[in-house]
Structures are given as C-alpha cells and as structure tokens.
Design a protein around this motif. Structure first.
Motif, PDB file in Angstrom:
ATOM      1  N   SER A  36      27.620 -22.636  75.356  1.00  0.00           N
ATOM      2  CA  SER A  36      27.285 -23.160  76.684  1.00  0.00           C
ATOM      3  C   SER A  36      26.681 -24.559  76.658  1.00  0.00           C
ATOM      4  O   SER A  36      26.677 -25.253  77.675  1.00  0.00           O
ATOM      5  CB  SER A  36      26.303 -22.225  77.381  1.00  0.00           C
ATOM      6  OG  SER A  36      25.046 -22.246  76.725  1.00  0.00           O
ATOM      7  N   ASP A  66      30.559 -30.067  84.307  1.00  0.00           N
ATOM      8  CA  ASP A  66      31.448 -29.507  83.294  1.00  0.00           C
ATOM      9  C   ASP A  66      32.570 -30.508  83.061  1.00  0.00           C
ATOM     10  O   ASP A  66      33.411 -30.721  83.937  1.00  0.00           O
ATOM     11  CB  ASP A  66      31.992 -28.152  83.755  1.00  0.00           C
ATOM     12  CG  ASP A  66      32.881 -27.516  82.710  1.00  0.00           C
ATOM     13  OD1 ASP A  66      32.543 -27.594  81.520  1.00  0.00           O
ATOM     14  OD2 ASP A  66      33.921 -26.957  83.095  1.00  0.00           O
ATOM     15  N   ARG A  70      36.198 -26.853  84.460  1.00  0.00           N
ATOM     16  CA  ARG A  70      36.404 -25.408  84.540  1.00  0.00           C
ATOM     17  C   ARG A  70      35.653 -24.821  85.731  1.00  0.00           C
ATOM     18  O   ARG A  70      34.599 -25.303  86.109  1.00  0.00           O
ATOM     19  CB  ARG A  70      35.910 -24.722  83.266  1.00  0.00           C
ATOM     20  CG  ARG A  70      36.652 -25.158  82.029  1.00  0.00           C
ATOM     21  CD  ARG A  70      36.025 -24.606  80.797  1.00  0.00           C
ATOM     22  NE  ARG A  70      34.635 -25.100  80.740  1.00  0.00           N
ATOM     23  CZ  ARG A  70      33.723 -24.625  79.920  1.00  0.00           C
ATOM     24  NH1 ARG A  70      34.002 -23.669  79.098  1.00  0.00           N
ATOM     25  NH2 ARG A  70      32.494 -25.116  79.918  1.00  0.00           N
ATOM     26  N   GLU A  74      35.893 -19.286  84.838  1.00  0.00           N
ATOM     27  CA  GLU A  74      36.405 -19.675  83.526  1.00  0.00           C
ATOM     28  C   GLU A  74      35.277 -19.903  82.529  1.00  0.00           C
ATOM     29  O   GLU A  74      35.375 -19.516  81.357  1.00  0.00           O
ATOM     30  CB  GLU A  74      37.256 -20.939  83.653  1.00  0.00           C
ATOM     31  CG  GLU A  74      38.556 -20.731  84.392  1.00  0.00           C
ATOM     32  CD  GLU A  74      39.256 -22.023  84.759  1.00  0.00           C
ATOM     33  OE1 GLU A  74      40.471 -21.960  85.005  1.00  0.00           O
ATOM     34  OE2 GLU A  74      38.600 -23.089  84.805  1.00  0.00           O
ATOM     35  N   GLN A  75      34.183 -20.529  82.988  1.00  0.00           N
ATOM     36  CA  GLN A  75      33.034 -20.733  82.108  1.00  0.00           C
ATOM     37  C   GLN A  75      32.462 -19.390  81.650  1.00  0.00           C
ATOM     38  O   GLN A  75      32.143 -19.204  80.478  1.00  0.00           O
ATOM     39  CB  GLN A  75      31.943 -21.528  82.824  1.00  0.00           C
ATOM     40  CG  GLN A  75      32.276 -22.983  83.048  1.00  0.00           C
ATOM     41  CD  GLN A  75      31.160 -23.697  83.769  1.00  0.00           C
ATOM     42  OE1 GLN A  75      29.999 -23.598  83.376  1.00  0.00           O
ATOM     43  NE2 GLN A  75      31.490 -24.413  84.830  1.00  0.00           N
ATOM     44  N   GLU A  78      34.739 -17.648  79.103  1.00  0.00           N
ATOM     45  CA  GLU A  78      34.640 -18.283  77.782  1.00  0.00           C
ATOM     46  C   GLU A  78      33.338 -17.896  77.075  1.00  0.00           C
ATOM     47  O   GLU A  78      33.330 -17.631  75.878  1.00  0.00           O
ATOM     48  CB  GLU A  78      34.727 -19.796  77.930  1.00  0.00           C
ATOM     49  CG  GLU A  78      34.750 -20.521  76.597  1.00  0.00           C
ATOM     50  CD  GLU A  78      34.942 -22.009  76.756  1.00  0.00           C
ATOM     51  OE1 GLU A  78      34.174 -22.758  76.130  1.00  0.00           O
ATOM     52  OE2 GLU A  78      35.848 -22.402  77.504  1.00  0.00           O
TER      53      GLU A  78
END
Length: 114
Positions: A36, A66, A70, A74-75, A78
């Motif tokens: 992150s 970001d 994204r 999506e973040q 991931e």
C-alpha cells in the motif's frame, strides 16, 4: 570418488521452526505496508482462526493520490491478494479471508522544485 557418493543427500536437520503470533502480525503488517505504501505505524491488523487457516482484519489509511489511476475496489483487491500470497510464500500460512477497511486519508505530499 564414485558418482553415487558425490550426490548423496545432505543429512536432515532435526528441530522445528515456530512462528509466534507477534511474528505473524509483524509480517502481515510489513506485507500490507509494502503493497500500500502506508507507514506500518498506520496499519492495524488482527488475525483470527478460520478453520485451520487465518482470517485478517486490516485497517489502514486511504491513499488519495494513486499514480496508476486504480479504483478503490482495485486497490483493495490488490492489497488482499498481496497479503494472501505474501503469507503463503513467506510463512507457509493459508489466509482464507481478508476484511479491508480504509480509515482516514493519507495525502501524498508533492514537493515543488524552485
């Protein structure tokens, strides 16, 4: 020297490798921090048992900027996959679920060049 003697397997070492709850916690926080970009001090992680696997509850600040464009979904996906894969690869632990909560905002500071 014969070919059979040269390829003899090394003797097996006896003993155990034990990962404490604290080690698993710190490893999980490190994986989330790397994925992150957040400061590890800003990340809260709680592990619970999930029928032999682990279940993680993670709270961290949301990055406002970001660079890859994204979405939040999506973040989150991931981050979840990074934690599941990282714990499997590094600790040999199965993570069956990850609850992710964004709390607060982490603003990326951009510096100006004069």
């Amino acid at each position: 020297m014969s070919a059979g003697a040269a390829s003899a397997p090394a003797p097996v070492q006896r003993g155990r490798t034990i990962l404490t709850a604290r080690a698993l916690h710190r490893l999980g926080v490190g994986i989330v921090a790397d994925a992150s970009g957040a400061d590890p001090r800003e990340i809260a992680l709680r592990w619970t048992d999930a029928n032999g696997g682990l279940h993680a509850a993670v709270t961290l600040p949301l990055a406002v900027r970001d660079e890859r464009g994204r979405t939040l979904e999506e973040q989150g996906a991931e981050l979840r996959s990074s934690l599941v894969g990282g714990m499997r690869e590094r600790a040999g632990r199965r993570v069956d679920g990850v609850d992710l909560r964004f709390s607060g905002v982490r603003r990326e500071k951009t510096r100006r060049v004069r």
